[in-house]
Design a protein around this motif. Structure first.
Motif, short mmCIF file in Angstrom:
data_model
loop_
_atom_site.label_atom_id
_atom_site.label_comp_id
_atom_site.label_asym_id
_atom_site.label_seq_id
_atom_site.Cartn_x
_atom_site.Cartn_y
_atom_site.Cartn_z
N SER A 78 0.85 -1.20 0.00
CA SER A 78 0.00 0.00 0.00
C SER A 78 0.88 1.24 0.00
O SER A 78 2.03 1.21 0.44
CB SER A 78 -0.94 -0.01 1.20
N ARG A 79 0.32 2.32 -0.50
CA ARG A 79 1.08 3.57 -0.54
C ARG A 79 1.21 4.12 0.88
O ARG A 79 0.33 3.87 1.72
CB ARG A 79 0.35 4.59 -1.44
N PRO A 80 2.31 4.86 1.15
CA PRO A 80 2.45 5.44 2.49
C PRO A 80 1.23 6.30 2.81
O PRO A 80 0.70 6.97 1.92
CB PRO A 80 3.71 6.30 2.39
N GLY A 81 0.78 6.30 4.04
CA GLY A 81 -0.39 7.11 4.41
C GLY A 81 -1.17 6.43 5.49
O GLY A 81 -0.70 5.46 6.11
N SER A 82 -2.40 6.91 5.70
CA SER A 82 -3.15 6.44 6.88
C SER A 82 -3.54 4.97 6.77
O SER A 82 -3.59 4.27 7.77
CB SER A 82 -4.38 7.32 7.09
N THR A 83 -3.80 4.47 5.55
CA THR A 83 -4.18 3.05 5.42
C THR A 83 -3.01 2.16 5.80
O THR A 83 -3.17 1.19 6.55
CB THR A 83 -4.64 2.74 3.98
N ARG A 84 -1.81 2.51 5.32
CA ARG A 84 -0.64 1.70 5.66
C ARG A 84 -0.40 1.72 7.17
O ARG A 84 -0.14 0.69 7.79
CB ARG A 84 0.60 2.20 4.92
N GLU A 85 -0.54 2.90 7.77
CA GLU A 85 -0.34 2.99 9.22
C GLU A 85 -1.36 2.14 9.97
O GLU A 85 -1.05 1.47 10.94
CB GLU A 85 -0.42 4.45 9.69
N PHE A 86 -2.63 2.21 9.50
CA PHE A 86 -3.70 1.41 10.12
C PHE A 86 -3.35 -0.08 10.04
O PHE A 86 -3.49 -0.82 11.02
CB PHE A 86 -5.04 1.70 9.43
N LEU A 87 -2.88 -0.52 8.86
CA LEU A 87 -2.56 -1.94 8.67
C LEU A 87 -1.40 -2.38 9.56
O LEU A 87 -1.42 -3.47 10.13
CB LEU A 87 -2.22 -2.21 7.19
N GLN A 88 -0.39 -1.50 9.66
CA GLN A 88 0.75 -1.86 10.50
C GLN A 88 0.36 -1.94 11.97
O GLN A 88 0.79 -2.81 12.71
CB GLN A 88 1.90 -0.85 10.30
N ARG A 89 -0.55 -1.01 12.39
CA ARG A 89 -1.02 -1.02 13.78
C ARG A 89 -1.84 -2.29 14.04
O ARG A 89 -1.67 -2.95 15.06
CB ARG A 89 -1.88 0.23 14.02
N ALA A 90 -2.72 -2.62 13.09
CA ALA A 90 -3.55 -3.83 13.25
C ALA A 90 -2.65 -5.06 13.34
O ALA A 90 -2.88 -5.94 14.17
CB ALA A 90 -4.54 -3.97 12.10
N ALA A 91 -1.60 -5.12 12.50
CA ALA A 91 -0.69 -6.28 12.52
C ALA A 91 -0.03 -6.40 13.89
O ALA A 91 0.13 -7.51 14.41
CB ALA A 91 0.37 -6.16 11.43
N SER A 92 0.33 -5.27 14.51
CA SER A 92 1.00 -5.40 15.81
C SER A 92 0.00 -5.80 16.91
O SER A 92 0.35 -6.53 17.83
CB SER A 92 1.81 -4.15 16.17
N GLU A 93 -1.28 -5.36 16.79
CA GLU A 93 -2.28 -5.86 17.75
C GLU A 93 -2.52 -7.35 17.56
O GLU A 93 -2.70 -8.09 18.53
CB GLU A 93 -3.59 -5.10 17.58
N GLU A 94 -2.51 -7.79 16.29
CA GLU A 94 -2.70 -9.22 16.02
C GLU A 94 -1.54 -10.02 16.60
O GLU A 94 -1.70 -11.21 16.89
CB GLU A 94 -2.79 -9.48 14.51
#
Ligand SMILES: [Fe+2]
Ligand SMILES: [Fe+2]
Length: 215
Positions: A78-94
């Protein structure tokens, strides 16, 4: 700053190495939870109950491995931005879920699925493909995945031995996190996936859950 070919090649090499490092850590290093909620004390289980609970927790662990693959595949493309940040945050919660399931499997004298590398790789490819198709569709995958995972977890609450309060507490915690992830993806602009995709996802999940109980 202007990019030239050696800089682009070096950036590409960095992301390939980071991707490989994430995959190897997820699959082969012990998982560590950031959140360590209090769990009920161990209750006595028969050998058959222990084996059954371990089979179900192995399915949940394999699902979390797949979630890591999916989110990291999506974040990589994904392109840098809020979606990528959201995905990275979700991955660390997972990652907390992964650690909770891994610990519980050891407590039940069992082990994760031997097919985990396949689930990770397959999910990574699906996630990366979804990300190429755009943020809305990519987030749609998150919503649909979390919806299906929530359904599985609910069914495990029916199937886990009634007195295995420790496994049940982990599944309850994960279930409420997954619902929050689905809602967050909707808030970030997730779109509904076109007809056959959720069905295909259900078929793939069926293969994974069917085999991970035993293998
Ligand atoms: Fe999860
Ligand atoms: Fe989730």
């Amino acid at each position: 700053m202007t990019y030239n070919a050696p800089m682009l090649a070096s950036d590409l090499l960095d992301s390939v190495l980071k991707t490989a490092d994430d995959a190897l850590r997820t699959l082969f290093a012990p998982a560590h939870a950031v959140r360590n909620p209090p769990l009920p004390a161990e209750s006595p289980l028969t050998e058959a109950e222990k084996r059954h609970a371990a089979g179900l927790m192995r399915i949940n662990h394999a699902g979390e491995i797949a979630a890591q693959g999916l989110y990291r595949g999506q974040a990589a493309m994904s392109r840098p931005g809020s979606t990528r940040e959201f995905l990275q945050r979700a991955a660390s919660e997972e990652a907390d879920h992964l650690a909770w399931c891994e610990t519980r499997l050891h407590e039940l004298d069992s082990r994760p699925s031997r097919l985990n590398p396949i689930w990770y790789l397959g999910s990574f490819v699906i996630g990366a493909t979804a990300a190429v198709l755009g943020d809305e569709l990519s987030l749609g995958f998150v919503t649909e995945t979390e919806r299906q995972v929530e359904g599985h977890l609910a069914s495990h609450l029916d199937r886990l031995p009634a007195n295995d309060q420790r496994s049940r507490a982990i599944v309850e915690l994960m279930k409420s996190d997954e619902a929050a992830h689905a809602q967050a993806a909707r808030t970030h602009g997730a779109t509904e996936l076109p007809g056959p995709i959720p069905t295909l996802m259900r078929v793939a999940a069926g293969v994974m859950t069917g085999t991970a109980y035993w293998l």
